[in-house]
Design a protein around this motif. Structure first.
Motif, PDB file in Angstrom:
ATOM      1  N   UNK A  86      15.885 -11.888  16.959  1.00 52.42           N
ATOM      2  CA  UNK A  86      15.885 -10.842  17.991  1.00 52.42           C
ATOM      3  C   UNK A  86      17.211 -10.084  18.019  1.00 52.42           C
ATOM      4  N   UNK A  87      18.212 -10.677  17.411  1.00 54.14           N
ATOM      5  CA  UNK A  87      19.556 -10.091  17.417  1.00 54.14           C
ATOM      6  C   UNK A  87      19.563  -8.689  16.805  1.00 54.14           C
ATOM      7  N   UNK A  88      18.702  -8.447  15.832  1.00 54.13           N
ATOM      8  CA  UNK A  88      18.735  -7.165  15.136  1.00 54.13           C
ATOM      9  C   UNK A  88      18.392  -6.011  16.087  1.00 54.13           C
ATOM     10  N   UNK A  89      17.312  -6.178  16.819  1.00 50.54           N
ATOM     11  CA  UNK A  89      16.922  -5.140  17.774  1.00 50.54           C
ATOM     12  C   UNK A  89      17.915  -5.049  18.929  1.00 50.54           C
ATOM     13  N   UNK A  90      18.350  -6.203  19.413  1.00 50.11           N
ATOM     14  CA  UNK A  90      19.310  -6.203  20.517  1.00 50.11           C
ATOM     15  C   UNK A  90      20.628  -5.558  20.098  1.00 50.11           C
ATOM     16  N   UNK A  91      21.092  -5.935  18.901  1.00 53.30           N
ATOM     17  CA  UNK A  91      22.353  -5.408  18.405  1.00 53.30           C
ATOM     18  C   UNK A  91      22.301  -3.899  18.210  1.00 53.30           C
ATOM     19  N   UNK A  92      21.160  -3.418  17.752  1.00 58.11           N
ATOM     20  CA  UNK A  92      21.018  -1.980  17.564  1.00 58.11           C
ATOM     21  C   UNK A  92      21.067  -1.257  18.910  1.00 58.11           C
ATOM     22  N   UNK A  93      20.477  -1.899  19.896  1.00 56.84           N
ATOM     23  CA  UNK A  93      20.515  -1.325  21.248  1.00 56.84           C
ATOM     24  C   UNK A  93      21.958  -1.267  21.767  1.00 56.84           C
ATOM     25  N   UNK A  94      22.709  -2.343  21.576  1.00 51.88           N
ATOM     26  CA  UNK A  94      24.103  -2.383  22.034  1.00 51.88           C
ATOM     27  C   UNK A  94      24.924  -1.298  21.333  1.00 51.88           C
ATOM     28  N   UNK A  95      24.706  -1.164  20.022  1.00 52.08           N
ATOM     29  CA  UNK A  95      25.420  -0.149  19.255  1.00 52.08           C
ATOM     30  C   UNK A  95      25.140   1.257  19.783  1.00 52.08           C
ATOM     31  N   UNK A  96      23.857   1.531  19.959  1.00 50.35           N
ATOM     32  CA  UNK A  96      23.454   2.852  20.432  1.00 50.35           C
ATOM     33  C   UNK A  96      24.032   3.134  21.819  1.00 50.35           C
TER      34      UNK A  96
END
Ligand code: C2E
Ligand code: MG
Ligand code: MG
Ligand code: MG
Length: 289
Positions: A86-96
């Motif tokens: 799940x880190x991939x989607x979460x991390x992308x959200x944090x980045x954005x």
């Protein structure tokens, strides 16, 4: 079951056996919906110049606002997110979110600062990382030099050839790269000399041990001296006391981050801090120590 094997035959549960307690399973299940339910928030911890106290940057730190349990720290849920992917989607959200917020501050005319965003090992190895970051920068309008990716020392040294190729691509985007928690990964700066790095973040464990072990001060001083000679920017993490700050000044460390200055702030609180800093700079363009 362990008990059935007899008294002298304990089965010790090690993390590697990845036994999932019902509580852990529940958290993982709930984590799956956290993104859709808008339960993540990003906090921003200020970074300051060790000599002048001027604001020089910030680190984005994710929090999970759990509907029942309240705020959960990334130390608890990031490992679960990492393991489940799940880190991939979460991390992308944090980045954005971090890029968008940083661009918003700049378009408000506030002091432009770089934002550091943490990348977990799995995020770092995600095949579309470079593409995704380029896309996020284009969509949010943030200039690349205002984004810095933080990767831990252990993530980087796991496969140094891969890291080198990936970091070159990231560097070409114009973003900055930093090594997080430096000093804990049992590597040496010499192994990192061929990576296109900008910043080294000295792990807070070293800063914490400063007053306890005299030798720790020599280690920090050596990291700072070597980092400096490689042209890197040095940030000390977890600075909590005046004494620690004074030591960092004495060895010429560049910046610091820690509760002595600020805890991680909400975007609203950070806006107020940026306004205050802007007024301070107007009164006194080159703040003295
Ligand atoms: P980190 O990147 O090393 O972040 C620094 C941590 O130290 C943060 O904890 C921060 O709140 C804490 N800290 C800052 N100043 C002080 C201080 O003076 N004293 C003490 N005792 N602690 C201080 P936090 O926010 O709980 O984050 C823990 C770790 O979780 C981070 O360590 C980072 O590895 C990870 N993390 C946080 N946000 C993200 C994220 O968006 N993505 C990923 N992949 N990991 C994240
Ligand atoms: Mg970090
Ligand atoms: Mg760190
Ligand atoms: Mg850490």
């Amino acid at each position: 079951q362990a008990k059935a094997q007899g008294r002298n035959n304990y089965q010790v549960y090690r993390p590697t056996m990845s036994v999932k307690t019902p509580e852990l399973l529940a958290l993982e299940q709930q984590l799956r919906h956290a993104l859709d339910n808008d339960e993540f928030v990003v906090m921003y911890q200020p970074q300051v110049d060790v000599c002048t106290g001027a604001l020089v940057g910030m680190e984005a730190l994710v929090r999970w606002q759990h509907p029942v349990r309240g705020q959960i720290s990334p130390g608890v849920f990031v490992p679960i997110a990492e393991e489940s992917g799940l880190i991939v989607a979460m991390g992308e959200w944090v980045l954005r979110q971090s890029c968008q917020q940083n661009q918003r501050w700049q378009s408000m005319g506030l002091l432009p600062l770089r934002v550091g965003v943490n990348l977990s090992p799995k995020q770092f190895r995600q095949p579309r990382l470079v593409e995704n970051i380029a896309k996020i920068l284009a969509e949010t309008g943030l200039e690349p030099q205002y984004l810095e990716l933080e990767v831990t020392e252990s993530t980087v040294i796991e496969d140094i050839e891969f890291t080198q190729l990936l970091m070159r691509d990231l560097n070409r985007l114009g973003i900055r790269l930093s090594i997080d928690d430096f000093g804990t990964g049992h590597s040496s700066l010499s192994r990192l000399q061929f990576l296109p790095l900008d910043t080294i973040k000295i792990d807070q464990a070293f800063v914490r041990d400063l007053s306890r072990h005299a030798k720790t001060s020599h280690i920090i001083a050596a990291i700072v001296a070597l980092g400096r000679s490689l042209g890197l920017h040095l940030i000390a993490e977890g600075v909590e006391t005046q004494e620690q700050l004074e030591f960092l000044r004495s060895i010429d460390c560049d910046s610091a981050q820690g509760f002595l200055f600020h805890r991680p702030l909400s975007a609203e609180q950070f806006t107020l801090l940026l306004r205050e800093e802007g007024r301070r700079l107007q009164r006194n363009p080159s703040p003295s120590p």
